[in-house]
Enzyme design. Structure first.
Site, mmCIF file in Angstrom:
data_model
loop_
_atom_site.group_PDB
_atom_site.id
_atom_site.type_symbol
_atom_site.label_atom_id
_atom_site.label_comp_id
_atom_site.label_asym_id
_atom_site.label_seq_id
_atom_site.Cartn_x
_atom_site.Cartn_y
_atom_site.Cartn_z
ATOM 1 N N LYS A 135 -1.885 7.246 -5.852
ATOM 2 C CA LYS A 135 -2.705 8.437 -5.608
ATOM 3 C C LYS A 135 -1.898 9.713 -5.804
ATOM 4 C CE LYS A 135 -5.179 5.672 -5.512
ATOM 5 N NZ LYS A 135 -5.165 4.201 -5.492
ATOM 6 N N ALA B 229 -9.392 -4.265 -17.520
ATOM 7 C CA ALA B 229 -10.067 -3.000 -17.182
ATOM 8 C C ALA B 229 -10.563 -3.033 -15.742
ATOM 9 C CB ALA B 229 -11.229 -2.754 -18.143
ATOM 10 N N CYS C 108 0.818 -1.222 0.000
ATOM 11 C CA CYS C 108 0.000 0.000 0.000
ATOM 12 C C CYS C 108 0.847 1.265 0.000
ATOM 13 C CB CYS C 108 -0.910 -0.043 1.221
ATOM 14 S SG CYS C 108 -1.899 1.416 1.428
ATOM 15 N N HIS D 115 -25.409 23.333 2.330
ATOM 16 C CA HIS D 115 -25.462 23.776 0.934
ATOM 17 C C HIS D 115 -24.377 24.836 0.709
ATOM 18 C CE1 HIS D 115 -27.119 24.904 -2.939
ATOM 19 N NE2 HIS D 115 -27.035 26.183 -2.568
ATOM 20 N N THR E 219 -4.228 -7.774 -14.327
ATOM 21 C CA THR E 219 -5.294 -8.779 -14.407
ATOM 22 C C THR E 219 -5.508 -9.447 -13.051
ATOM 23 O OG1 THR E 219 -3.624 -10.309 -15.238
ATOM 24 C CG2 THR E 219 -5.025 -9.258 -16.872
ATOM 25 N N VAL F 58 -9.359 -2.121 -11.445
ATOM 26 C CA VAL F 58 -9.023 -0.906 -10.699
ATOM 27 C C VAL F 58 -7.631 -0.377 -11.062
ATOM 28 C CG1 VAL F 58 -9.272 0.113 -8.432
ATOM 29 C CG2 VAL F 58 -10.201 -2.132 -8.854
HETATM 30 P P1 FAD Z 1 0.720 -5.821 1.906
HETATM 31 O O1 FAD Z 1 0.431 -4.370 1.900
HETATM 32 O O2 FAD Z 1 0.964 -6.492 0.610
HETATM 33 O O3 FAD Z 1 1.975 -6.007 2.865
HETATM 34 C C1 FAD Z 1 2.583 -7.235 3.059
HETATM 35 C C2 FAD Z 1 4.001 -7.013 3.526
HETATM 36 O O4 FAD Z 1 4.517 -8.248 3.991
HETATM 37 C C3 FAD Z 1 4.962 -6.552 2.428
HETATM 38 O O5 FAD Z 1 5.610 -5.362 2.816
HETATM 39 C C4 FAD Z 1 5.966 -7.703 2.283
HETATM 40 O O6 FAD Z 1 7.283 -7.255 2.019
HETATM 41 C C5 FAD Z 1 5.883 -8.332 3.661
HETATM 42 N N1 FAD Z 1 6.256 -9.755 3.658
HETATM 43 C C6 FAD Z 1 5.778 -10.735 2.860
HETATM 44 N N2 FAD Z 1 6.314 -11.936 3.191
HETATM 45 C C7 FAD Z 1 7.155 -11.693 4.217
HETATM 46 C C8 FAD Z 1 8.015 -12.520 4.993
HETATM 47 N N3 FAD Z 1 8.074 -13.840 4.798
HETATM 48 N N4 FAD Z 1 8.775 -11.930 5.941
HETATM 49 C C9 FAD Z 1 8.727 -10.587 6.161
HETATM 50 N N5 FAD Z 1 7.918 -9.765 5.462
HETATM 51 C C10 FAD Z 1 7.138 -10.312 4.522
HETATM 52 N N6 FAD Z 1 -6.183 -0.659 -1.739
HETATM 53 C C11 FAD Z 1 -7.009 0.307 -1.289
HETATM 54 O O7 FAD Z 1 -7.780 0.060 -0.369
HETATM 55 N N7 FAD Z 1 -7.003 1.559 -1.847
HETATM 56 C C12 FAD Z 1 -6.188 1.881 -2.873
HETATM 57 O O8 FAD Z 1 -6.211 3.022 -3.339
HETATM 58 C C13 FAD Z 1 -5.325 0.893 -3.385
HETATM 59 N N8 FAD Z 1 -4.489 1.170 -4.388
HETATM 60 C C14 FAD Z 1 -3.635 0.198 -4.860
HETATM 61 C C15 FAD Z 1 -2.810 0.496 -5.929
HETATM 62 C C16 FAD Z 1 -1.952 -0.452 -6.428
HETATM 63 C C17 FAD Z 1 -1.055 -0.111 -7.590
HETATM 64 C C18 FAD Z 1 -1.891 -1.735 -5.808
HETATM 65 C C19 FAD Z 1 -0.913 -2.773 -6.295
HETATM 66 C C20 FAD Z 1 -2.713 -2.048 -4.742
HETATM 67 C C21 FAD Z 1 -3.610 -1.086 -4.264
HETATM 68 N N9 FAD Z 1 -4.477 -1.363 -3.214
HETATM 69 C C22 FAD Z 1 -5.339 -0.386 -2.766
HETATM 70 C C23 FAD Z 1 -4.494 -2.666 -2.541
HETATM 71 C C24 FAD Z 1 -3.705 -2.594 -1.208
HETATM 72 O O9 FAD Z 1 -2.389 -2.161 -1.480
HETATM 73 C C25 FAD Z 1 -3.689 -3.952 -0.534
HETATM 74 O O10 FAD Z 1 -5.020 -4.419 -0.378
HETATM 75 C C26 FAD Z 1 -3.042 -3.848 0.843
HETATM 76 O O11 FAD Z 1 -1.733 -3.360 0.745
HETATM 77 C C27 FAD Z 1 -3.024 -5.206 1.544
HETATM 78 O O12 FAD Z 1 -2.432 -5.076 2.775
HETATM 79 P P2 FAD Z 1 -1.704 -6.301 3.510
HETATM 80 O O13 FAD Z 1 -1.274 -5.769 4.832
HETATM 81 O O14 FAD Z 1 -2.576 -7.487 3.471
HETATM 82 O O15 FAD Z 1 -0.432 -6.666 2.620
HETATM 83 P P1 NAI Z 2 -8.963 -6.481 -11.000
HETATM 84 O O1 NAI Z 2 -9.401 -7.791 -10.486
HETATM 85 O O2 NAI Z 2 -9.561 -5.241 -10.453
HETATM 86 O O3 NAI Z 2 -9.184 -6.425 -12.589
HETATM 87 C C1 NAI Z 2 -8.608 -7.351 -13.468
HETATM 88 C C2 NAI Z 2 -9.264 -7.247 -14.829
HETATM 89 O O4 NAI Z 2 -8.504 -7.992 -15.765
HETATM 90 C C3 NAI Z 2 -10.679 -7.808 -14.857
HETATM 91 O O5 NAI Z 2 -11.538 -6.872 -15.456
HETATM 92 C C4 NAI Z 2 -10.535 -9.085 -15.677
HETATM 93 O O6 NAI Z 2 -11.707 -9.416 -16.382
HETATM 94 C C5 NAI Z 2 -9.384 -8.706 -16.617
HETATM 95 N N1 NAI Z 2 -8.652 -9.848 -17.199
HETATM 96 C C6 NAI Z 2 -8.250 -10.974 -16.572
HETATM 97 N N2 NAI Z 2 -7.578 -11.785 -17.453
HETATM 98 C C7 NAI Z 2 -7.560 -11.154 -18.662
HETATM 99 C C8 NAI Z 2 -7.031 -11.463 -19.951
HETATM 100 N N3 NAI Z 2 -6.367 -12.588 -20.189
HETATM 101 N N4 NAI Z 2 -7.196 -10.577 -20.954
HETATM 102 C C9 NAI Z 2 -7.866 -9.416 -20.733
HETATM 103 N N5 NAI Z 2 -8.388 -9.074 -19.526
HETATM 104 C C10 NAI Z 2 -8.239 -9.915 -18.504
HETATM 105 O O7 NAI Z 2 -7.373 -6.500 -10.818
HETATM 106 P P2 NAI Z 2 -6.309 -5.332 -10.750
HETATM 107 O O8 NAI Z 2 -6.773 -4.125 -11.456
HETATM 108 O O9 NAI Z 2 -5.037 -5.976 -11.171
HETATM 109 O O10 NAI Z 2 -6.251 -4.997 -9.205
HETATM 110 C C11 NAI Z 2 -5.837 -5.982 -8.241
HETATM 111 C C12 NAI Z 2 -6.351 -5.669 -6.875
HETATM 112 O O11 NAI Z 2 -5.773 -4.494 -6.353
HETATM 113 C C13 NAI Z 2 -7.848 -5.481 -6.883
HETATM 114 O O12 NAI Z 2 -8.399 -6.559 -6.176
HETATM 115 C C14 NAI Z 2 -8.102 -4.211 -6.165
HETATM 116 O O13 NAI Z 2 -8.976 -4.415 -5.091
HETATM 117 C C15 NAI Z 2 -6.743 -3.751 -5.621
HETATM 118 N N6 NAI Z 2 -6.621 -2.325 -5.927
HETATM 119 C C16 NAI Z 2 -7.478 -1.457 -5.324
HETATM 120 C C17 NAI Z 2 -7.457 -0.119 -5.634
HETATM 121 C C18 NAI Z 2 -8.439 0.786 -5.003
HETATM 122 O O14 NAI Z 2 -9.055 0.395 -4.031
HETATM 123 N N7 NAI Z 2 -8.592 2.007 -5.477
HETATM 124 C C19 NAI Z 2 -6.499 0.426 -6.597
HETATM 125 C C20 NAI Z 2 -5.664 -0.587 -7.200
HETATM 126 C C21 NAI Z 2 -5.724 -1.897 -6.837
#
Ligand code: FAD
Ligand code: NAI
Length: 462
Positions: free
Chosen positions: A51, A177, A42, A441, A267, A179
């Site tokens: 963000k 397509a 995150c 408002h 994906t 998030v």
């Molecule tokens: P993580 O945040 O993945 O943290 C796990 C940590 O564990 C990592 O730092 C890793 O290094 C550590 N770890 C793993 N294995 C070990 C080990 N064996 N020993 C020591 N350390 C270890 N979610 C939202 O709600 N809002 C958003 O706007 C949003 N935007 C996102 C944008 C992107 C590009 C991505 C990829 C994800 C986004 N997400 C968003 C999803 C969000 O980041 C995850 O749902 C969230 O980080 C999950 O939290 P977590 O604590 O489960 O794991």
């Molecule tokens: P996603 O699950 O949101 O979307 C994946 C998309 O890829 C789906 O629409 C699916 O139909 C498509 N897809 C799968 N296989 C395909 C193929 N072979 N060819 C074409 N399309 C295909 O996954 P995404 O965007 O990778 O995000 C992963 C996770 O990260 C999500 O679960 C989301 O919750 C979290 N996330 C949350 C954010 C937020 O809360 N604002 C921001 C970014 C990530």
């Protein structure tokens, strides 16, 4: 050998929040993190950096599209990509340092390195074995791979590579397509990339309200996105600077190829448990690689808990945080609880898209009678004043009792507006309760009230 009440593995939003709550509840706590900085996906490569780039690129969009109309004349800003990345990095740094500060303040030990769990009650990091009465696994997730697609994080990238490209690509092809694809696609579309999204299904953002899906896709097209829908990606080929994406259209099985400077593979993500040694522990797992937990977040092995992306449920930071707090409370002998029916989802595009609770599809499937109250931002004075009249608020309420069952918002500030509905749902409120609450408002929140009014005798400004 040091010993703790709780050792948490992973310092993402699940892990670090669990650690803070454990410490607040008087438990001797350590958190193991293998990365160089705290905060997990995150803070380092997810929510926060994306963000920052969405904010910066949105500012550019405003300058290019809306400033002149408001009487703000002059040359539009140009993009200094290096500086934008530096701004993004500074946002990451202040946030990850903030967690370090909170760990010190709460006397949480940060054990640096990658952990394995040789047996219940033991966590091994490097050559050291630490004792723990309880272990919480919060190791998060990683990008899912796609057959035929080799990620090099330069030309064919996951979200991690897309957050630090060498330059803004001329042609970006996004696979999926969902998030990530739409948020990061928005960043690059605003910075001037030609963005083409290739999606397997016939609608974007699977699972979302169909009206929101259609409105959202229309708005993104207006912002320059091209969508190739119903297309299954077969694979990519790449050189050091270019790539080709091959896909098959599902409707006629025809094969096509599209050129790109950069390909973003978005994906989905999968749980990350590599190196923990879970197979030896005999922990029960789902077919999708998630750790199975009971309703107290305890795994099939006593004293080992799991939270966040590594277990079932939406992969969202706030879901992980809530589970972190609740699991800590359970370990401390309290009654930790997460209401999975009220977890909001937000997409931070422009406009934002937000939802909570049931959709019309889930209600129909459950055979539950419901009513719909909808209000367009066109009827909201504040939204119109800031060129944000496109979009709507839709509230779903029980037909008999008027109890709010869900909400779907596309429009200005949707990610903040949704929480009014979340609080209402937590209190079991009716649409009338929301409608009878005085709203200031001119605010975007008035649109939420109007949608609630539309569940009853009717909205005023429509
Ligand atoms: P993580 O945040 O993945 O943290 C796990 C940590 O564990 C990592 O730092 C890793 O290094 C550590 N770890 C793993 N294995 C070990 C080990 N064996 N020993 C020591 N350390 C270890 N979610 C939202 O709600 N809002 C958003 O706007 C949003 N935007 C996102 C944008 C992107 C590009 C991505 C990829 C994800 C986004 N997400 C968003 C999803 C969000 O980041 C995850 O749902 C969230 O980080 C999950 O939290 P977590 O604590 O489960 O794991
Ligand atoms: P996603 O699950 O949101 O979307 C994946 C998309 O890829 C789906 O629409 C699916 O139909 C498509 N897809 C799968 N296989 C395909 C193929 N072979 N060819 C074409 N399309 C295909 O996954 P995404 O965007 O990778 O995000 C992963 C996770 O990260 C999500 O679960 C989301 O919750 C979290 N996330 C949350 C954010 C937020 O809360 N604002 C921001 C970014 C990530």
């Amino acid at each position: 050998m040091s010993s703790y009440d709780v050792i948490i593995i992973g310092s993402g939003p699940g892990g670090y929040v669990a650690a803070i709550r454990c410490a607040q509840l008087g438990l001797k706590t350590a958190c193991v993190e293998g990365r160089d900085t705290l905060g997990g996906t995150c803070l380092n490569v997810g929510c926060i950096p994306s963000k920052a780039l969405l904010h910066a690129s949105h500012m550019l969009h405003e300058a290019e599209h809306n400033f002149a109309e408001m009487g703000l004349k002059g040359k539009s800003p140009s993009v200094d990509w290096k500086q934008m990345l530096a701004y993004k990095q500074s946002t990451i740094d202040t946030n990850t340092k903030g967690i370090e500060f909170l760990f010190k303040k709460n006397k949480i030990d940060w054990i640096k390195g990658w952990a394995t769990v040789p047996e219940a009650g033991k966590v091994k990091v490097g050559d050291e074995v630490h004792q723990a009465k309880n272990i919480i696994i919060a190791t998060g997730s990683e990008p899912a791979s796609l057959p035929g697609v080799d990620v090099d994080e330069k030309v064919v990238v996951t979200s991690t590579g897309a957050l630090e490209l060498g330059k803004v690509p001329k042609k970006l092809v996004v696979i999926g397509a969902g998030v990530i694809g739409l948020e990061l696609g928005s960043v690059y579309a605003r910075l001037g990339s030609e963005v083409t999204v290739v999606e397997f299904l016939d609608a974007i953002t699977p699972g979302m309200d169909p009206e929101v899906q259609k409105t959202f896709q229309r708005m993104l097209k207006k912002q320059g996105f091209t969508f190739i829908m119903g297309a299954a990606v077969q694979g990519t080929t790449a050189t050091k600077t270019k790539a080709k994406v091959t896909y098959k259209l599902r409707k006629d099985d025809s094969e096509h190829t599209i050129d790109a400077d950069v390909v973003l593979v978005s994906t989905g993500r999968k749980p990350f448990t590599d190196g923990l040694g879970l197979d030896k522990l005999g922990l029960e797992m789902t077919k999708r690689g998630q750790i199975v937990v009971n309703d107290h977040w305890e795994t099939s092995v006593k004293g080992i808990y799991a939270i966040g992306d590594v277990i079932e449920g939406p992969m969202l930071a706030h879901k992980a945080e809530d589970e972190g707090m609740a699991a800590a409370e359970v370990i401390a002998g309290q009654h930790g609880h997460v209401n999975y029916g009220v977890i909001p989802g937000v997409i931070y595009t422009h406009p934002e898209v937000a939802n909570v609770g049931e959709t019309e599809a889930t209600l129909k499937e459950a055979g539950r009678a419901y009513k719909v109250g909808k209000f367009s931002f066109m009827g909201n004075a504040r939204a119109k004043a800031v060129f944000a009249g496109d979009g709507f608020v839709k509230i779903l309420a029980d037909k008999e009792t008027d109890r709010i069952l869900g909400a779907h918002i596309i429009g200005p500030g949707a990610g903040d507006l949704i929480h009014e509905v979340c609080v209402a749902m937590e209190f079991g409120a009716s649409a009338q309760d929301l409608a009878m609450t005085c709203h200031a408002h001119p605010t975007y929140s008035e649109a939420v009230r109007e949608a609630a009014l539309a569940c009853g005798d009717g909205a005023i400004h429509m």
